[in-house]
Motif scaffolding. Structure first.
Motif, PDB file in Angstrom:
ATOM      1  N   LEU A 227       2.493  -3.962 -21.986  1.00 32.60           N
ATOM      2  CA  LEU A 227       2.897  -2.721 -22.621  1.00 32.60           C
ATOM      3  C   LEU A 227       3.917  -3.026 -23.708  1.00 32.60           C
ATOM      4  CD1 LEU A 227       3.449  -0.415 -19.493  1.00 32.60           C
ATOM      5  CD2 LEU A 227       1.479  -0.421 -21.027  1.00 32.60           C
ATOM      6  N   ASP A 228       3.909  -2.221 -24.765  1.00 32.67           N
ATOM      7  CA  ASP A 228       4.910  -2.328 -25.823  1.00 32.67           C
ATOM      8  C   ASP A 228       5.844  -1.127 -25.737  1.00 32.67           C
ATOM      9  OD1 ASP A 228       3.742  -4.640 -26.818  1.00 32.67           O
ATOM     10  OD2 ASP A 228       2.472  -3.548 -28.234  1.00 32.67           O
ATOM     11  N   LEU A 229       7.135  -1.374 -25.856  1.00 35.10           N
ATOM     12  CA  LEU A 229       8.107  -0.291 -25.838  1.00 35.10           C
ATOM     13  C   LEU A 229       7.990   0.518 -27.119  1.00 35.10           C
ATOM     14  CD1 LEU A 229      10.495   0.998 -24.328  1.00 35.10           C
ATOM     15  CD2 LEU A 229      11.997  -0.561 -25.567  1.00 35.10           C
ATOM     16  N   ALA A 230       7.749   1.829 -26.968  1.00 37.10           N
ATOM     17  CA  ALA A 230       7.525   2.689 -28.132  1.00 37.10           C
ATOM     18  C   ALA A 230       8.728   3.563 -28.444  1.00 37.10           C
ATOM     19  CB  ALA A 230       6.284   3.555 -27.920  1.00 37.10           C
ATOM     20  N   SER A 231       9.467   4.011 -27.416  1.00 37.13           N
ATOM     21  CA  SER A 231      10.648   4.835 -27.678  1.00 37.13           C
ATOM     22  C   SER A 231      11.544   4.851 -26.448  1.00 37.13           C
ATOM     23  CB  SER A 231      10.263   6.272 -28.062  1.00 37.13           C
ATOM     24  OG  SER A 231       9.583   6.925 -27.015  1.00 37.13           O
ATOM     25  N   VAL A 232      12.841   5.071 -26.700  1.00 39.53           N
ATOM     26  CA  VAL A 232      13.837   5.213 -25.636  1.00 39.53           C
ATOM     27  C   VAL A 232      14.729   6.399 -26.002  1.00 39.53           C
ATOM     28  CG1 VAL A 232      15.692   4.143 -24.319  1.00 39.53           C
ATOM     29  CG2 VAL A 232      13.869   2.708 -25.271  1.00 39.53           C
ATOM     30  N   LEU A 233      14.699   7.438 -25.173  1.00 45.02           N
ATOM     31  CA  LEU A 233      15.545   8.605 -25.372  1.00 45.02           C
ATOM     32  C   LEU A 233      16.540   8.681 -24.222  1.00 45.02           C
ATOM     33  CD1 LEU A 233      12.806  11.262 -26.313  1.00 45.02           C
ATOM     34  CD2 LEU A 233      13.824   9.479 -27.738  1.00 45.02           C
ATOM     35  N   VAL A 234      17.704   9.270 -24.483  1.00 43.52           N
ATOM     36  CA  VAL A 234      18.721   9.379 -23.442  1.00 43.52           C
ATOM     37  C   VAL A 234      19.348  10.767 -23.468  1.00 43.52           C
ATOM     38  CG1 VAL A 234      19.268   6.915 -23.385  1.00 43.52           C
ATOM     39  CG2 VAL A 234      20.504   8.419 -24.954  1.00 43.52           C
ATOM     40  N   GLU A 235      19.742  11.217 -22.275  1.00 45.56           N
ATOM     41  CA  GLU A 235      20.514  12.449 -22.140  1.00 45.56           C
ATOM     42  C   GLU A 235      21.159  12.473 -20.767  1.00 45.56           C
ATOM     43  OE1 GLU A 235      18.929  16.204 -23.583  1.00 45.56           O
ATOM     44  OE2 GLU A 235      19.645  17.199 -21.768  1.00 45.56           O
ATOM     45  N   ASP A 236      22.465  12.657 -20.733  1.00 46.20           N
ATOM     46  CA  ASP A 236      23.195  12.861 -19.481  1.00 46.20           C
ATOM     47  C   ASP A 236      22.911  11.753 -18.462  1.00 46.20           C
ATOM     48  OD1 ASP A 236      24.939  14.208 -17.788  1.00 46.20           O
ATOM     49  OD2 ASP A 236      23.360  15.469 -16.931  1.00 46.20           O
ATOM     50  N   GLY A 237      22.796  10.530 -18.927  1.00 43.12           N
ATOM     51  CA  GLY A 237      22.558   9.410 -18.025  1.00 43.12           C
ATOM     52  C   GLY A 237      21.100   9.150 -17.702  1.00 43.12           C
ATOM     53  N   PHE A 238      20.223  10.070 -18.058  1.00 41.15           N
ATOM     54  CA  PHE A 238      18.788   9.873 -17.862  1.00 41.15           C
ATOM     55  C   PHE A 238      18.236   9.076 -19.043  1.00 41.15           C
ATOM     56  CE2 PHE A 238      19.230  12.875 -14.571  1.00 41.15           C
ATOM     57  CZ  PHE A 238      18.061  12.899 -13.826  1.00 41.15           C
ATOM     58  N   THR A 239      17.348   8.143 -18.743  1.00 35.94           N
ATOM     59  CA  THR A 239      16.701   7.329 -19.767  1.00 35.94           C
ATOM     60  C   THR A 239      15.209   7.625 -19.743  1.00 35.94           C
ATOM     61  OG1 THR A 239      18.329   5.585 -19.401  1.00 35.94           O
ATOM     62  CG2 THR A 239      16.368   5.007 -20.658  1.00 35.94           C
ATOM     63  N   LEU A 240      14.688   8.046 -20.880  1.00 34.28           N
ATOM     64  CA  LEU A 240      13.275   8.413 -20.981  1.00 34.28           C
ATOM     65  C   LEU A 240      12.557   7.344 -21.799  1.00 34.28           C
ATOM     66  CD1 LEU A 240      15.142  11.227 -21.200  1.00 34.28           C
ATOM     67  CD2 LEU A 240      12.869  12.188 -20.869  1.00 34.28           C
ATOM     68  N   LEU A 241      11.795   6.525 -21.104  1.00 39.58           N
ATOM     69  CA  LEU A 241      11.106   5.391 -21.700  1.00 39.58           C
ATOM     70  C   LEU A 241       9.657   5.762 -21.993  1.00 39.58           C
ATOM     71  CD1 LEU A 241      12.388   2.786 -19.096  1.00 39.58           C
ATOM     72  CD2 LEU A 241      13.257   3.071 -21.420  1.00 39.58           C
ATOM     73  N   ARG A 242       9.161   5.275 -23.112  1.00 37.95           N
ATOM     74  CA  ARG A 242       7.733   5.474 -23.451  1.00 37.95           C
ATOM     75  C   ARG A 242       7.162   4.119 -23.855  1.00 37.95           C
ATOM     76  NH1 ARG A 242       4.828   6.748 -28.207  1.00 37.95           N
ATOM     77  NH2 ARG A 242       6.819   6.828 -29.329  1.00 37.95           N
ATOM     78  N   TYR A 243       6.107   3.746 -23.143  1.00 36.58           N
ATOM     79  CA  TYR A 243       5.415   2.497 -23.399  1.00 36.58           C
ATOM     80  C   TYR A 243       3.990   2.780 -23.849  1.00 36.58           C
ATOM     81  CZ  TYR A 243       9.105   0.277 -20.546  1.00 36.58           C
ATOM     82  OH  TYR A 243      10.294  -0.154 -20.031  1.00 36.58           O
ATOM     83  N   ARG A 244       3.483   1.988 -24.788  1.00 33.40           N
ATOM     84  CA  ARG A 244       2.099   2.069 -25.229  1.00 33.40           C
ATOM     85  C   ARG A 244       1.340   0.819 -24.814  1.00 33.40           C
ATOM     86  NH1 ARG A 244       0.293   5.390 -29.733  1.00 33.40           N
ATOM     87  NH2 ARG A 244       0.889   7.510 -29.132  1.00 33.40           N
ATOM     88  N   ARG A 245       0.041   0.954 -24.658  1.00 34.39           N
ATOM     89  CA  ARG A 245      -0.823  -0.193 -24.377  1.00 34.39           C
ATOM     90  C   ARG A 245      -0.497  -1.324 -25.348  1.00 34.39           C
ATOM     91  NH1 ARG A 245      -5.981  -1.241 -22.290  1.00 34.39           N
ATOM     92  NH2 ARG A 245      -6.244   0.937 -21.659  1.00 34.39           N
TER      93      ARG A 245
END
Length: 248
Positions: A227-245
């Motif tokens: 997988l390739d890392l496509a985006s990393v978002l953060v808010e209030d200690g939460f990390t929202l990771l998005r991976y693409r094929r």
């Protein structure tokens, strides 16, 4: 919510329109594109007291609902439907306007993957919904009661659900943007069949311990899938990771 990858100006909050660009599906799809959406604790648990809502947060919920808004169909395993007491996808005026602007139906159907079709035809999946659910099952399953309750039954396999065939059947109906919401068994099978195009993983800043399941639990892939890392978002200690094929 802000983006740390790709980097955005310090303090810049992402708008709904920004998030649409981040999480949007590829254009001109000719086949299914499968996005898998999960939330997990920092130590890998997928539930608190067997329910995922104990891990959720407004940021995660915002992305979860956006995933539904951008999809043609919501794919979910039968065990998750029963445990989480699924009902039909909800909408409101703002979300309906977004789907209309994107040329999508007012609400996406729920497609349940179940080898045995052991679902309650009197449950909210059938009685509290704007659109009839799809039941993706096998030729051996007893589906008469579910069909009578309004389900659209898709037979994809004899003893087990053939996921490539099931996704092809959904694509033939124009349901190519697939938002999979679990559970771990279905995700593992999608991995084994090399059908995952994107993983959206929200990491909650919580430690759960115990014997909670991981996000994929089932057959292993023949080889690890890149997988390739496509985006990393953060808010209030939460990390929202998005991976693409992965491309390699």
């Amino acid at each position: 919510m802000r983006s740390v990858w790709p980097p955005s100006p310090a303090g810049t909050e992402l708008s709904d329109e920004d998030l649409e660009l981040v999480y949007g599906y590829p254009e001109d799809l000719r086949g299914p594109f499968v996005q898998v959406n999960f939330v997990a604790s920092a130590d890998g648990a997928v539930a608190v007291e067997e329910l995922s809502k104990g891990l959720s947060h407004p940021a995660d919920r915002r992305v979860f609902l956006l995933g539904r808004d951008l999809a043609d169909v919501i794919l979910v395993g039968g065990g998750t439907v029963r445990t989480e007491n699924y009902r039909g996808a909800r909408t409101n005026a703002v979300r309906a306007a977004r789907r209309a602007r994107l040329g999508l139906a007012p609400a996406p159907p729920i497609a349940v993957v179940t080898r045995t079709a052991t679902l309650d035809p009197a449950g909210p999946l059938f009685t509290d919904t704007r659109v009839p659910p799809l039941v993706v099952t096998t030729s051996r399953a007893e589906t008469g009661a579910l069909a009578e309750a309004g389900a659209d039954v898709l037979v994809a396999g004899e003893d087990d659900v053939d996921l490539p065939r099931a996704l092809a059947m959904l694509a033939e109906r124009g349901l190519r943007r697939v938002d999979c919401e679990g559970g771990p068994g279905l995700f593992a099978q999608l991995i084994a069949d090399d059908l995952v195009d994107q993983l959206c993983l929200s990491v909650a800043p919580l430690l759960i311990g115990g014997a909670a399941s991981r996000i994929a639990a089932g057959p292993a892939a023949a080889v690890p899938r890149r997988l390739d890392l496509a985006s990393v978002l953060v808010e209030d200690g939460f990390t929202l990771l998005r991976y693409r094929r992965g491309r390699g």
